[in-house]
Design an enzyme around this catalytic site. Structure first.
Site, PDB file in Angstrom:
ATOM      1  CB  CYS A 172      59.238  33.518 -49.573  1.00 29.70           C
ATOM      2  SG  CYS A 172      59.160  32.888 -51.201  1.00 29.70           S
ATOM      3  CB  CYS A 190      64.494  24.025 -46.129  1.00 33.08           C
ATOM      4  SG  CYS A 190      64.399  23.108 -47.683  1.00 33.08           S
ATOM      5  CB  CYS A 225      61.394  26.529 -44.909  1.00 35.77           C
ATOM      6  SG  CYS A 225      59.718  26.359 -45.525  1.00 35.77           S
ATOM      7  CB  CYS A 267      51.911  31.394 -53.823  1.00 33.54           C
ATOM      8  SG  CYS A 267      53.112  30.280 -53.083  1.00 33.54           S
ATOM      9  CB  CYS A 269      57.439  20.653 -46.721  1.00 29.26           C
ATOM     10  SG  CYS A 269      58.607  20.286 -48.057  1.00 29.26           S
ATOM     11  CD  GLU A 277      49.246  28.387 -44.206  1.00 32.05           C
ATOM     12  OE1 GLU A 277      48.718  28.860 -43.213  1.00 32.05           O
ATOM     13  OE2 GLU A 277      50.442  28.566 -44.485  1.00 32.05           O
TER      14      GLU A 277
HETATM   15  S1  SF4 Z   1      61.642  25.605 -48.576  1.00 36.15           S
HETATM   16 FE1  SF4 Z   1      60.056  24.780 -47.168  1.00 36.15          FE
HETATM   17  S2  SF4 Z   1      58.340  24.143 -48.512  1.00 36.15           S
HETATM   18 FE2  SF4 Z   1      60.185  24.419 -49.831  1.00 36.15          FE
HETATM   19  S3  SF4 Z   1      61.135  22.383 -49.951  1.00 36.15           S
HETATM   20 FE3  SF4 Z   1      62.140  23.424 -48.202  1.00 36.15          FE
HETATM   21  S4  SF4 Z   1      60.908  22.819 -46.395  1.00 36.15           S
HETATM   22 FE4  SF4 Z   1      59.682  22.335 -48.218  1.00 36.15          FE
END
Ligand code: SF4
Length: 368
Positions: A341, A121, A124, A110, A117, A97
């Site tokens: 975000c 996190c 996220c 962006c 990923c 994306e």
């Molecule tokens: S915030 Fe989301 S995209 Fe960014 S490093 Fe952490 S898991 Fe990965």
């Protein structure tokens, strides 16, 4: 399988090649390389037919060996605030994306460096997807001309690029850096490196590598907590990299680049928004030149967190301001299109809150 789909799998994208590697008809026609780069990066061409100043026979030879866009197709989800989420379909069935964010005269994209990923996190939505794969140089780079063209603007009108979409760019270092070099190459996208922001979760060794590249990029670090215990709860990589090590790498980066560092801090109610944490953050950052973005948490289904309230965010900000730090509260755009975000999660048309404002585009005439 339809012939064009087979082509797509077998041929490399021209965007995989840096300027010096672009093909030319023969060694006496080096100027053709500049013409070809112009079609790719100035015009954002996605067909050989439109490359009207190149000889027909050469265009044909190029089409036999290469494709242009590495994307099969993309979908567009338009937010009420005019930001647009792009969902790209890749040759192997994966998706990634980008988000287009127009604001007055400033046009920002962006972009992503991965499918999903691996950093995971806790707050996220991309992290919750897990890791698909790294994007190639072409897949990273092509997000910019593809978005520009779909928005009816020239690629060069996009003056700000942030690598803050899906993925940890420093874990896809070679491909991300190769793409960035073409972004700043005057024969490529000709962007100022000062308008390219690379976001990282905080990987000290990789930040040191980046410092040695001598690129005056904007480095954004997702700190999100000033104390180890909280950070480890919300960022798995914090178990491997202490805040002290990250700060040492940031000092090294700042000495090498001379650039101010952006600190990203997502405000999570009852997790990282206490006054003592604001005071500790001041201590952590005392010998760095930084700008701090406080980001109210953008909710997503199953997140398990809620955003700090306005009052709490304001009082957290006050502690930082009183210490003389540069701070802003950054309200993300594109929430209703799943584009804000931390929200990027490959949501499809039927799942997206912006379902009634989404359009599909075929980049290549491909039938499955
Ligand atoms: S915030 Fe989301 S995209 Fe960014 S490093 Fe952490 S898991 Fe990965």
């Amino acid at each position: 399988m339809h012939r064009l789909k087979q082509d797509f799998i077998n041929k490399p994208s021209l965007l995989e090649l840096d300027f010096e590697s672009l093909p030319i008809p023969d060694h006496r026609q080096r100027y053709r390389r500049q013409q070809l780069a112009g079609w790719l990066y100035v015009h954002g061409a996605n067909s050989f037919e439109e490359m009207s100043n190149l000889p027909q026979s050469w265009r044909q030879r190029l089409a036999e060996r290469y494709i242009i866009s590495p994307f099969l197709r993309f979908e567009r989800f338009v937010s009420q605030d005019k930001s647009v989420r792009y969902l790209f379909s890749l040759h192997d069935g994966q998706q990634t994306e980008a988000v287009y964010i127009p604001y007055r005269n400033r046009k920002t994209v962006c972009i992503s460096s991965m499918v999903g990923c691996p950093a995971g996190c806790a707050f996220c939505a991309t992290g919750a997807l897990g890791f698909g794969r790294n994007l190639s140089r072409a897949e990273i780079l092509a997000q910019i001309p593809t978005v520009a063209r779909a928005e009816g603007i020239a690629p060069k009108e996009i003056r700000n690029v942030v690598l803050m979409g899906m993925g940890e760019a420093l874990l896809n270092y070679e491909q991300a850096l190769s793409a960035i070099r073409t972004m700043i190459d005057p024969r490529g996208l000709d962007m100022s490196p000062r308008r390219i922001t690379l976001s990282t979760v905080g990987l000290p060794e990789k930040i040191k590598c980046l410092a040695s590249e001598g690129l005056p990029l904007v480095l954004a670090v997702s700190l999100h907590a000033p104390n180890e215990e909280t950070r480890r709860k919300i960022i798995p990589t914090a178990h491997a990299h202490s805040i002290g090590d990250i700060m040492a790498a940031l000092r090294n980066w700042q000495e090498a680049s001379g650039r101010r560092i952006t600190i990203e801090y997502t405000m999570l109610s009852g997790v990282n928004d206490a006054t003592w944490q604001a005071e500790m953050l001041v201590q952590r950052l005392r010998d760095l030149r930084v700008h701090i973005n406080l980001i109210p948490f953008n909710n997503w289904t199953g997140a398990g967190f809620s955003s700090s309230g306005k009052e709490q965010i304001k009082s957290f900000e006050q502690v930082l301001l009183r210490a003389g730090l540069s701070v802003s509260i950054r309200f993300s755009r594109g929430r209703d299109a799943g584009a804000a975000c931390g929200q990027l999660a490959l949501t499809q048309s039927e799942q997206s809150p912006a379902a009634n404002r989404h359009i599909k585009y075929g980049l290549r005439n491909v039938k499955d």
